[in-house]
Design a protein around this motif. Structure first.
Motif, short mmCIF file in Angstrom:
data_model
loop_
_atom_site.label_atom_id
_atom_site.label_comp_id
_atom_site.label_asym_id
_atom_site.label_seq_id
_atom_site.Cartn_x
_atom_site.Cartn_y
_atom_site.Cartn_z
N ALA A 135 0.84 -1.21 0.00
CA ALA A 135 0.00 0.00 0.00
C ALA A 135 0.87 1.26 0.00
N THR A 136 1.94 1.23 0.82
CA THR A 136 2.83 2.39 0.89
C THR A 136 3.51 2.60 -0.47
N GLY A 137 3.95 1.51 -1.09
CA GLY A 137 4.59 1.59 -2.41
C GLY A 137 3.66 2.19 -3.45
N LEU A 138 2.42 1.70 -3.47
CA LEU A 138 1.45 2.21 -4.45
C LEU A 138 1.15 3.69 -4.21
N LEU A 139 1.10 4.07 -2.94
CA LEU A 139 0.80 5.48 -2.61
C LEU A 139 1.93 6.41 -3.09
N PHE A 140 3.17 5.97 -2.87
CA PHE A 140 4.30 6.85 -3.20
C PHE A 140 4.93 6.55 -4.57
N GLY A 141 4.33 5.68 -5.33
CA GLY A 141 4.84 5.37 -6.68
C GLY A 141 6.11 4.54 -6.66
N ILE A 142 6.32 3.77 -5.58
CA ILE A 142 7.50 2.87 -5.52
C ILE A 142 7.02 1.49 -5.99
N THR A 143 7.89 0.75 -6.68
CA THR A 143 7.50 -0.61 -7.09
C THR A 143 7.06 -1.39 -5.86
N PRO A 144 5.82 -1.89 -5.82
CA PRO A 144 5.34 -2.60 -4.62
C PRO A 144 6.22 -3.76 -4.20
N GLY B 170 -8.48 4.11 -5.46
CA GLY B 170 -8.04 4.09 -6.86
C GLY B 170 -7.05 3.00 -7.13
N PHE B 171 -6.31 2.54 -6.10
CA PHE B 171 -5.39 1.45 -6.43
C PHE B 171 -5.81 0.11 -5.81
N ASN B 172 -7.12 0.03 -5.47
CA ASN B 172 -7.61 -1.22 -4.88
C ASN B 172 -7.46 -2.43 -5.80
N ASP C 62 -5.04 -2.90 -7.98
CA ASP C 62 -3.64 -3.32 -7.92
C ASP C 62 -3.38 -4.15 -6.66
N ILE C 63 -3.96 -3.67 -5.55
CA ILE C 63 -3.75 -4.38 -4.28
C ILE C 63 -4.26 -5.82 -4.38
N LEU C 64 -5.42 -5.98 -5.03
CA LEU C 64 -6.01 -7.32 -5.16
C LEU C 64 -5.06 -8.30 -5.85
N SER C 65 -4.34 -7.81 -6.89
CA SER C 65 -3.45 -8.72 -7.61
C SER C 65 -2.31 -9.18 -6.70
N TYR C 66 -1.90 -8.34 -5.74
CA TYR C 66 -0.85 -8.75 -4.80
C TYR C 66 -1.41 -9.67 -3.71
N LEU C 67 -2.67 -9.44 -3.36
CA LEU C 67 -3.28 -10.29 -2.32
C LEU C 67 -3.53 -11.70 -2.83
N PHE C 68 -3.95 -11.81 -4.10
CA PHE C 68 -4.32 -13.13 -4.63
C PHE C 68 -3.30 -13.71 -5.61
N GLY C 69 -2.24 -12.98 -5.91
CA GLY C 69 -1.20 -13.48 -6.82
C GLY C 69 -1.58 -13.28 -8.27
N SER C 70 -0.54 -13.19 -9.13
CA SER C 70 -0.80 -13.01 -10.57
C SER C 70 0.38 -13.60 -11.34
N ILE C 71 0.62 -14.86 -11.10
CA ILE C 71 1.83 -15.50 -11.66
C ILE C 71 1.84 -15.49 -13.20
N LEU C 72 0.65 -15.54 -13.82
CA LEU C 72 0.63 -15.58 -15.28
C LEU C 72 0.85 -14.20 -15.90
N ALA C 73 0.72 -13.17 -15.05
CA ALA C 73 0.92 -11.82 -15.57
C ALA C 73 2.16 -11.17 -14.95
N ILE C 74 3.10 -12.02 -14.56
CA ILE C 74 4.28 -11.51 -13.84
C ILE C 74 5.14 -10.61 -14.74
N LYS C 75 5.55 -9.45 -14.16
CA LYS C 75 6.38 -8.52 -14.93
C LYS C 75 7.82 -9.03 -14.95
N ASP C 76 8.57 -8.64 -15.99
CA ASP C 76 9.95 -9.10 -16.09
C ASP C 76 10.78 -8.67 -14.88
N SER C 77 10.55 -7.41 -14.44
CA SER C 77 11.34 -6.91 -13.30
C SER C 77 11.03 -7.73 -12.05
N ASP C 78 9.75 -8.06 -11.84
CA ASP C 78 9.37 -8.86 -10.68
C ASP C 78 9.92 -10.27 -10.79
#
Lengths: 279, 245
Positions: free
Chosen positions: A52-61, A111-113, A115-131
């Motif tokens: 949540a802090t990352g999303l608020l301040f624009g840091i990679t979660p 507004g970023f709820n 995004d939060i959901l994808s971290y709470l439930f996982g999104s392995i098929l949509a994983i970003k290269d950096s992650d």
């Protein structure tokens, strides 16, 4: 099956999933035997505050949750060490403080709820290269540490006092166990999501422990079960469009139940055999 | 003069102002078999833990092999058998061989790779404690006596010069206890120094060379014959000594 592996997003999912599974299962075996398995849940709550802090301040979660989990794990250690507070209470205080912070931030910064959901439930098929790169590096670091220190960790888990008398730095290893758990929880965030992150730490080793075998084989079985659940989870998600994280956890639970039932039957028939040979 | 293995000088220890051991001074020499005795709560285990560096005394100093304990690094010289057999988690997944291997870790550097030579050492320790046939068995599947032998094998595998044991026969039947004391006597004859914490000196008076009796303070430290003679003169003071020894 082969066709599925030609897609880069599936290759990434398999690679990250399997590495995370190995780290979780190996680490989880030590944590369960030290009766410390629920630390994973606490650290997942702490990581939520970081997201949540990352999303608020624009840091990679991924980065912010890792920083939160590391600070949280060190705070738990210090609180336990410097005060009369027990470890479970220290985990409760720090994890709920961070969870509270996460919920507070999510409520004020609407507004970023999603995004939060994808971290709470996982999104392995949509994983970003950096992650993917970070998850891989973190999981490999955890695996490397365990490979280097597995015998000392085994000794500390069996009997801390005797390990100390053997000149093993037990404080270092206990601290590293918590710090590695923090790293593992964050790296498994994309695979199963924060809500289920500790499942991969707890369930595969619990299944393996029921087999009542040697320590080495217990860890190898735990890793096998965790990898198997990742593979089945991804395959069913690809063909049947089920939620990957939920499927992975359910498969682990199923493995646990199958072994438990098998062991019950085995014990029952063994006791029957003994009674028969005694009569 | 025999080599000093453990030297305790005016050691005191208290848990939150409650004295547990007070002003204890004693020296254990090479080859001795010391029975550390005293009633429950007398501070025996605390003193043993101070000797091993597991507890830091509030006052006084401890030396191992003539080195201050904080500077002592050669832990493979020391074997420790905790009061563990009664406390082993019944779900702990370890074979006897894996347990004994732990005793070798003090001799190795990370990543602590086990060589063929190490496996031979493990075999030797299992033979010495007469549990070779149990090497693949899970520690939790063994009887109390067998578990205790496995823990002694773990303490012996690094070829220590001294073994310290904390109430090792707790919860073990009488016959197993007798076999266990025979094993300790055999080890002592091989030149290994032994410190045995027990409340049951009666069973070991044939083997110990010295008795350290404590009740917070050191009430007696000398050879077991003097201890028994003192016991005869003050029959109500000690009831643990076997008369006629």
């Amino acid at each position: 099956m082969i066709e599925m592996l030609t897609y880069p997003f599936m290759q990434k999912a398999f690679l990250t999933g399997i590495l995370v599974a190995i780290a979780c299962a190996a680490l989880g075996t030590y944590l369960i035997l030290k009766k410390f398995s629920l630390i994973g849940d606490g650290l997942a709550h702490i990581a939520f505050g970081g997201i949540a802090t990352g999303l608020l301040f624009g840091i990679t979660p991924f980065i912010s949750s890792l920083i939160f989990a590391l600070i949280g794990s060190i705070s738990i250690l210090k609180l336990k060490e410097k005060t009369a507070i027990h470890a479970d209470t220290a985990i409760g205080i720090i994890s709920h403080a961070s969870l509270g912070l996460g919920i507070f931030i999510a409520s004020i910064a609407r507004g970023f709820n999603t995004d939060i959901l994808s971290y709470l439930f996982g999104s392995i098929l949509a994983i970003k290269d950096s992650d993917l790169i970070l998850s891989t590096i973190l999981a490999l670091s955890v695996i490397a540490f365990i490979l280097l220190y597995n015998k000392d960790l085994f000794y500390v888990t069996f009997d801390e006092e005797s390990a100390k008398v053997s000149g093993i730095n037990t404080n270092f290893l206990n601290s590293m166990l918590i710090i590695l758990t923090a790293i593992t929880i964050v790296s498994s965030m994309n695979v199963v999501g924060l809500l289920l992150a500790s499942a991969l730490i707890i369930i595969p080793p619990s299944s393996a422990l029921q087999l009542k075998t040697s320590f080495k084989k217990t860890i190898l079985w735990a890793i096998t079960f965790a990898i198997l659940s990742i593979i089945i989870g991804l395959v069913t998600a690809y063909y049947l469009d089920y939620a990957v994280s939920g499927t992975i956890v359910l498969i682990n639970t199923l493995i646990f139940l199958i072994i438990m039932t098998y062991k019950k039957f085995e014990n029952y028939f063994n006791s029957k055999k003994i009674n028969y040979s005694n009569s | 003069m025999k080599e000093e293995i453990i030297n305790i000088n005016d050691v005191s220890f208290a848990y939150s102002k409650q004295d547990v051991v007070k002003n204890i001074t004693l020296t254990i020499h090479k080859g001795e078999f010391v029975g550390l005795i005293g009633p429950n709560g007398s501070g025996k285990t605390t003193l043993l833990k101070i000797m091993l560096g597991l507890l830091e005394p509030n006052k006084g100093s401890v030396k191992l092999f003539d080195k201050p304990i904080k500077k002592f690094k050669d832990w493979s010289k020391i074997g420790y058998v905790p009061q563990k057999a009664t406390n082993i988690d019944k779900n702990f997944p370890a074979t006897v061989q894996e347990i004994v291997l732990m005793g070798l870790l003090s001799t190795k550097k990370i990543p602590k790779i086990i060589t063929q030579k190490d496996n031979q050492k493990i075999q030797n320790a299992l033979e010495l404690t007469n549990i070779t046939n149990l090497s693949k068995a899970r520690i939790t599947d063994l009887s109390g006596g067998q578990q205790q032998r496995a823990l002694i094998a773990k303490a012996l595998v690094s070829n220590p010069l001294i073994i310290l044991l904390d109430e090792p026969t707790t919860g073990v039947d009488q016959k197993t206890q007798e076999n266990f004391y025979k094993l300790l006597a055999k080890l002592n004859k091989k030149g290994i120094t032994i410190v045995l914490v027990t409340h049951d000196i009666g069973r070991i008076t044939r083997n110990v060379t010295k008795v350290a009796s404590i009740n917070q303070k050191l009430t007696f430290f000398g050879n077991h014959k003097e201890f028994c003679a003192k016991d005869k003169n003050h029959p109500h003071e000690h009831t643990l000594c076997i008369h006629g020894e």
